[in-house]
Motif scaffolding. Structure first.
Motif, short mmCIF file in Angstrom:
data_model
loop_
_atom_site.label_atom_id
_atom_site.label_comp_id
_atom_site.label_asym_id
_atom_site.label_seq_id
_atom_site.Cartn_x
_atom_site.Cartn_y
_atom_site.Cartn_z
N GLU A 1 0.86 -1.18 0.00
CA GLU A 1 0.00 0.00 0.00
C GLU A 1 0.90 1.23 0.00
O GLU A 1 1.83 1.30 0.80
N LEU A 2 0.61 2.17 -0.87
CA LEU A 2 1.32 3.45 -0.85
C LEU A 2 0.53 4.40 0.03
O LEU A 2 -0.58 4.80 -0.32
N LEU A 3 1.09 4.74 1.18
CA LEU A 3 0.46 5.63 2.15
C LEU A 3 1.25 6.93 2.15
O LEU A 3 2.46 6.93 2.37
N ALA A 4 0.58 8.04 1.89
CA ALA A 4 1.26 9.33 1.76
C ALA A 4 0.70 10.33 2.78
O ALA A 4 -0.48 10.27 3.13
N PRO A 5 1.55 11.26 3.22
CA PRO A 5 1.07 12.30 4.14
C PRO A 5 0.20 13.31 3.40
O PRO A 5 0.39 13.57 2.22
N ASN B 1 -2.70 4.89 -2.18
CA ASN B 1 -3.82 4.02 -1.81
C ASN B 1 -4.47 4.48 -0.51
O ASN B 1 -5.62 4.14 -0.21
N ALA B 2 -3.70 5.23 0.28
CA ALA B 2 -4.17 5.74 1.57
C ALA B 2 -3.40 7.02 1.88
O ALA B 2 -2.31 7.24 1.35
N VAL B 3 -4.00 7.85 2.73
CA VAL B 3 -3.34 9.06 3.20
C VAL B 3 -3.42 9.11 4.72
O VAL B 3 -4.32 8.53 5.32
N TYR B 4 -2.44 9.78 5.32
CA TYR B 4 -2.54 10.03 6.75
C TYR B 4 -2.47 11.53 6.98
O TYR B 4 -1.81 12.26 6.26
N MET B 5 -3.25 11.96 7.98
CA MET B 5 -3.35 13.38 8.27
C MET B 5 -3.66 13.55 9.74
O MET B 5 -3.91 12.58 10.45
N ALA B 6 -3.64 14.79 10.18
CA ALA B 6 -3.93 15.09 11.58
C ALA B 6 -5.05 16.09 11.67
O ALA B 6 -5.20 16.96 10.82
N GLY B 7 -5.82 15.93 12.72
CA GLY B 7 -6.80 16.94 13.07
C GLY B 7 -6.11 17.98 13.95
O GLY B 7 -4.89 17.95 14.14
N ASN B 8 -6.88 18.89 14.49
CA ASN B 8 -6.31 19.93 15.35
C ASN B 8 -5.98 19.44 16.75
O ASN B 8 -5.37 20.18 17.53
N ASN B 9 -6.38 18.23 17.08
CA ASN B 9 -6.16 17.70 18.42
C ASN B 9 -5.46 16.35 18.38
O ASN B 9 -5.61 15.60 17.43
N PHE B 10 -4.70 16.07 19.42
CA PHE B 10 -4.13 14.76 19.71
C PHE B 10 -3.04 14.30 18.75
O PHE B 10 -2.67 13.13 18.74
N GLY B 11 -2.52 15.20 17.93
CA GLY B 11 -1.41 14.87 17.05
C GLY B 11 -0.15 15.61 17.49
O GLY B 11 -0.22 16.68 18.08
N LEU B 12 1.01 15.03 17.19
CA LEU B 12 2.28 15.62 17.62
C LEU B 12 2.58 16.95 16.96
O LEU B 12 3.18 17.82 17.56
#
Length: 183
Positions: free
Chosen positions: A6-10, A26-37
């Motif tokens: 799987e190609l996972l991109a920011p 195939n997938a993306v990762y992201m952050a909301g305004n809370n609980f991310g570094l």
């Protein structure tokens, strides 16, 4: 049988999400305004998260949300409601490093749980520990060699997904515990 890749991109914002999808993620990762570094980064607010998830799903792309802080008790205010919102909008996975947040997410949603590279997982015993708790995927520490990754794969359940970084900036601290990103 070979494992599926799987190609996972920011996706730091909507423009980056669209670019990742356009170029084959195939997938993306992201952050909301809370609980991310990366609290000071441009992240998605709740409405933007919904739009991003809808857009990705319209294009057959999965959405993973980072929840990888190392929390104090007061940092957890609102976390259950946030997790339930993420489930409601159809988020596919949560990327978590803290066992407490993992437990809260497990008790309050059916979203797939992935163990973040910030958990510094470097051996099959730790992976098997997380698997028994319900993790679907473990993102290995960036410091592992290809030979170590191959050996780990032999010693963990076949239905457990393993993720490895193949490109990106290296942190000045161990396995993504970046101090420089704070500035």
């Amino acid at each position: 049988m070979k494992d599926k890749v799987e190609l996972l991109a920011p996706a730091g914002d909507m423009e980056k999400l669209k670019a990742a999808i356009k170029f084959g993620a195939n997938a993306v990762y992201m952050a909301g305004n809370n609980f991310g570094l990366r609290k000071n980064s441009k992240n998605f607010d709740k409405d933007e998260l919904k739009k991003a998830v809808d857009y990705a799903h319209e294009h057959g792309v999965r959405c993973h949300i980072t929840m990888n802080i190392v929390p104090h008790d007061n940092d957890l205010e609102g976390i259950v409601e946030y997790i339930k919102y993420l489930e409601e909008i159809g988020v596919d996975a949560l990327i978590i490093s803290d066992p407490g947040i993992f437990n809260i997410a497990k008790e309050n949603s059916n979203i797939d749980l992935h163990i973040s590279t910030q958990a510094s997982v470097t051996n099959s015993h730790t992976i098997n520990f997380w698997y028994k708790l319900g993790a679907k995927r473990v993102i290995l520490a960036r410091e592992l060699s290809l030979d170590e990754i191959i050996e780990i794969r032999k010693n963990v359940p076949k239905d457990l997904e393993i993720e490895c970084f193949i490109h990106g900036a290296m942190c000045i601290s161990y396995s993504g515990r970046c101090l420089l990103s704070n500035y």
